[in-house]
Design a protein around this motif. Sequence first.
Motif, short mmCIF file in Angstrom:
data_model
loop_
_atom_site.label_atom_id
_atom_site.label_comp_id
_atom_site.label_asym_id
_atom_site.label_seq_id
_atom_site.Cartn_x
_atom_site.Cartn_y
_atom_site.Cartn_z
N LEU A 1 -33.17 130.43 13.99
CA LEU A 1 -32.53 131.73 14.14
C LEU A 1 -31.15 131.55 14.78
O LEU A 1 -31.03 131.48 16.00
CB LEU A 1 -33.40 132.68 14.96
N ASP A 2 -30.16 131.45 13.92
CA ASP A 2 -28.78 131.22 14.37
C ASP A 2 -28.15 132.55 14.77
O ASP A 2 -28.30 133.55 14.07
CB ASP A 2 -28.01 130.59 13.21
N GLY A 3 -27.44 132.52 15.89
CA GLY A 3 -26.77 133.74 16.35
C GLY A 3 -27.73 134.65 17.08
O GLY A 3 -27.62 135.88 17.02
N ARG B 1 -11.72 137.58 12.43
CA ARG B 1 -13.10 138.04 12.28
C ARG B 1 -14.02 137.05 12.97
O ARG B 1 -13.92 135.85 12.72
CB ARG B 1 -13.50 138.11 10.79
N TYR B 2 -14.91 137.51 13.83
CA TYR B 2 -15.83 136.58 14.50
C TYR B 2 -17.15 137.28 14.79
O TYR B 2 -17.22 138.17 15.62
CB TYR B 2 -15.19 136.08 15.80
N VAL B 3 -18.18 136.89 14.04
CA VAL B 3 -19.49 137.53 14.17
C VAL B 3 -20.26 136.96 15.35
O VAL B 3 -21.07 137.64 15.98
CB VAL B 3 -20.30 137.36 12.86
N CYS C 1 -22.19 134.33 14.82
CA CYS C 1 -23.33 133.69 14.15
C CYS C 1 -22.68 132.80 13.10
O CYS C 1 -22.06 133.32 12.16
CB CYS C 1 -24.22 134.76 13.51
N MET C 2 -22.79 131.49 13.29
CA MET C 2 -22.05 130.60 12.40
C MET C 2 -22.42 130.81 10.92
O MET C 2 -21.57 130.77 10.05
CB MET C 2 -22.29 129.14 12.80
N ALA C 3 -23.72 131.04 10.67
CA ALA C 3 -24.14 131.24 9.28
C ALA C 3 -23.40 132.43 8.68
O ALA C 3 -22.94 132.39 7.52
CB ALA C 3 -25.65 131.45 9.21
N MET D 1 -13.64 128.21 13.13
CA MET D 1 -13.42 127.10 14.07
C MET D 1 -14.25 127.27 15.32
O MET D 1 -14.26 128.36 15.92
CB MET D 1 -11.93 127.07 14.48
N TYR D 2 -14.96 126.23 15.72
CA TYR D 2 -15.53 126.16 17.07
C TYR D 2 -15.04 124.83 17.63
O TYR D 2 -15.61 123.78 17.36
CB TYR D 2 -17.05 126.29 17.11
N PRO D 3 -13.94 124.87 18.39
CA PRO D 3 -13.25 123.63 18.76
C PRO D 3 -13.85 122.93 19.99
O PRO D 3 -14.68 123.51 20.69
CB PRO D 3 -11.85 124.14 19.11
N GLY E 1 -17.34 120.43 21.81
CA GLY E 1 -17.66 121.62 21.03
C GLY E 1 -19.00 122.16 21.48
O GLY E 1 -19.62 121.62 22.41
N LYS E 2 -19.47 123.22 20.82
CA LYS E 2 -20.75 123.80 21.23
C LYS E 2 -21.78 123.78 20.10
O LYS E 2 -22.99 123.80 20.34
CB LYS E 2 -20.53 125.25 21.68
N LEU E 3 -21.29 123.75 18.89
CA LEU E 3 -22.23 123.87 17.77
C LEU E 3 -22.86 122.52 17.46
O LEU E 3 -22.31 121.46 17.74
CB LEU E 3 -21.52 124.47 16.55
P1 AHM Z 1 -27.61 129.90 18.57
O1 AHM Z 1 -27.96 129.07 17.38
O2 AHM Z 1 -28.26 129.39 19.82
O3 AHM Z 1 -27.84 131.34 18.36
O4 AHM Z 1 -26.01 129.69 18.92
C1 AHM Z 1 -25.12 129.23 17.98
C2 AHM Z 1 -24.05 130.24 17.77
C3 AHM Z 1 -23.28 130.10 16.50
O5 AHM Z 1 -23.93 130.61 15.41
C4 AHM Z 1 -22.03 130.89 16.85
O6 AHM Z 1 -20.97 130.56 16.01
C5 AHM Z 1 -21.81 130.50 18.28
O7 AHM Z 1 -23.05 130.11 18.79
C6 AHM Z 1 -21.27 131.59 19.12
O8 AHM Z 1 -20.96 131.06 20.35
P2 AHM Z 1 -20.04 131.82 21.41
O9 AHM Z 1 -20.92 132.88 21.97
O10 AHM Z 1 -19.68 130.75 22.39
O11 AHM Z 1 -18.84 132.35 20.69
#
Ligand code: AHM
Length: 339
Positions: free
Chosen positions: A114-116, A239-241, A243-245, A259-261, A269-271
């Motif tokens: 469950l992404d995002g 635009r930034y939701v 949720c990477m998906a 971009m997630y730098p 990075g975080k992803l």
């Molecule tokens: P999750 O998989 O734990 O929900 O987190 C990943 C998500 C990505 O889908 C999204 O692009 C990013 O974390 C958002 O992070 P941030 O809140 O730092 O912008």
Amino acid sequence: MVGLTTLEEYIIRAQNKFPGATGELSQLLRDIGLAAKIISREVNKAGLTNILGAEGSENVHGESVKKLDLFANEQLIYALNRSNITCMVISEENEGVVRLSLDAGKYIVYMDPLDGSSNIDVNVSIGSIFSVYMRPEGIINISEQDALQPGVKQVAAGYVLYGSSTVLAYTTGLGVRIFTLDPSLGEFILSHENVQIPEYGNVYSTDEGSYNFWDPALKKYVKYCQKADEDTNRPYKARYVGCMAADVHRTLIQGGIFMYPDSSRYPNGKLRLMYECNPLSFIIEQAGGMAIDGERRIMEIQPKSIHECTPVYIGSKKNVEKLIEFFEKEGRHVAVPSL
Ligand code: AHM
Ligand code: MG
């Protein structure tokens, strides 16, 4: 049903084009499709769980009310365990590897069930992401180490996006297909075949709140995106939701860059490389786009651990190439992807 192609039919037809195919990968994709339908159903009533289940304990059916990300994790693992095709699952929700059918299983599956997830409570899009590798041949007791394969070794990857409708996109290295769930039929129906990402787009997508933590090249690139210029259709839209998906899905359809730098806040990075960046890079490359970590192609990174993070810049070819120019100007060399 004339004119409609379901996910199941499509996968079987695609498999029949390869006479030697065992059908196992097809079965695995169908299993994921089934789990996606169950998760989608649950996502659609997410706001009702507190109403139907007292204090998060039990709902009116006597079932315990689970957090949606744990529910999605369980459903996907259950689905992947049905057919004895998957020997190991690596999930964002499990610290270690999950061993399934160790003798028979031919595939290793990475997933973000469950992404995002921070979007759940506010009714914004969430997704599931998956990435499939072959189990190394000739090894009976495969270990976590055997699962550390670079993204170029993926045999299939995809995502499900629970948005204004539920869509499932996948690739097996022969282009990208998107299916849209028809809730009245309970079937994923083919909606986009041979998807191509626009070569250039005027949308940039990143958490700009982190601007002060970025390196100078990225700061300058984002300023470039914001500058008016008719010829290049700037300023871009932001635009930034979160949720990477979802952000990558929009980028796939409309073009642009996500971009997630790396930053002083998140030096790597975080992803996650294995279940967020690699599968979405496979999809975007198969649609004609690019995905880099700021130094090289994402899919060429040799992973060191199952949950490792990576910076990611992904999207339309021309947008990623422009970003590379900014990196090079600031002395950050990027080995241009060898596609
Ligand atoms: P999750 O998989 O734990 O929900 O987190 C990943 C998500 C990505 O889908 C999204 O692009 C990013 O974390 C958002 O992070 P941030 O809140 O730092 O912008
Ligand atoms: Mg995620």
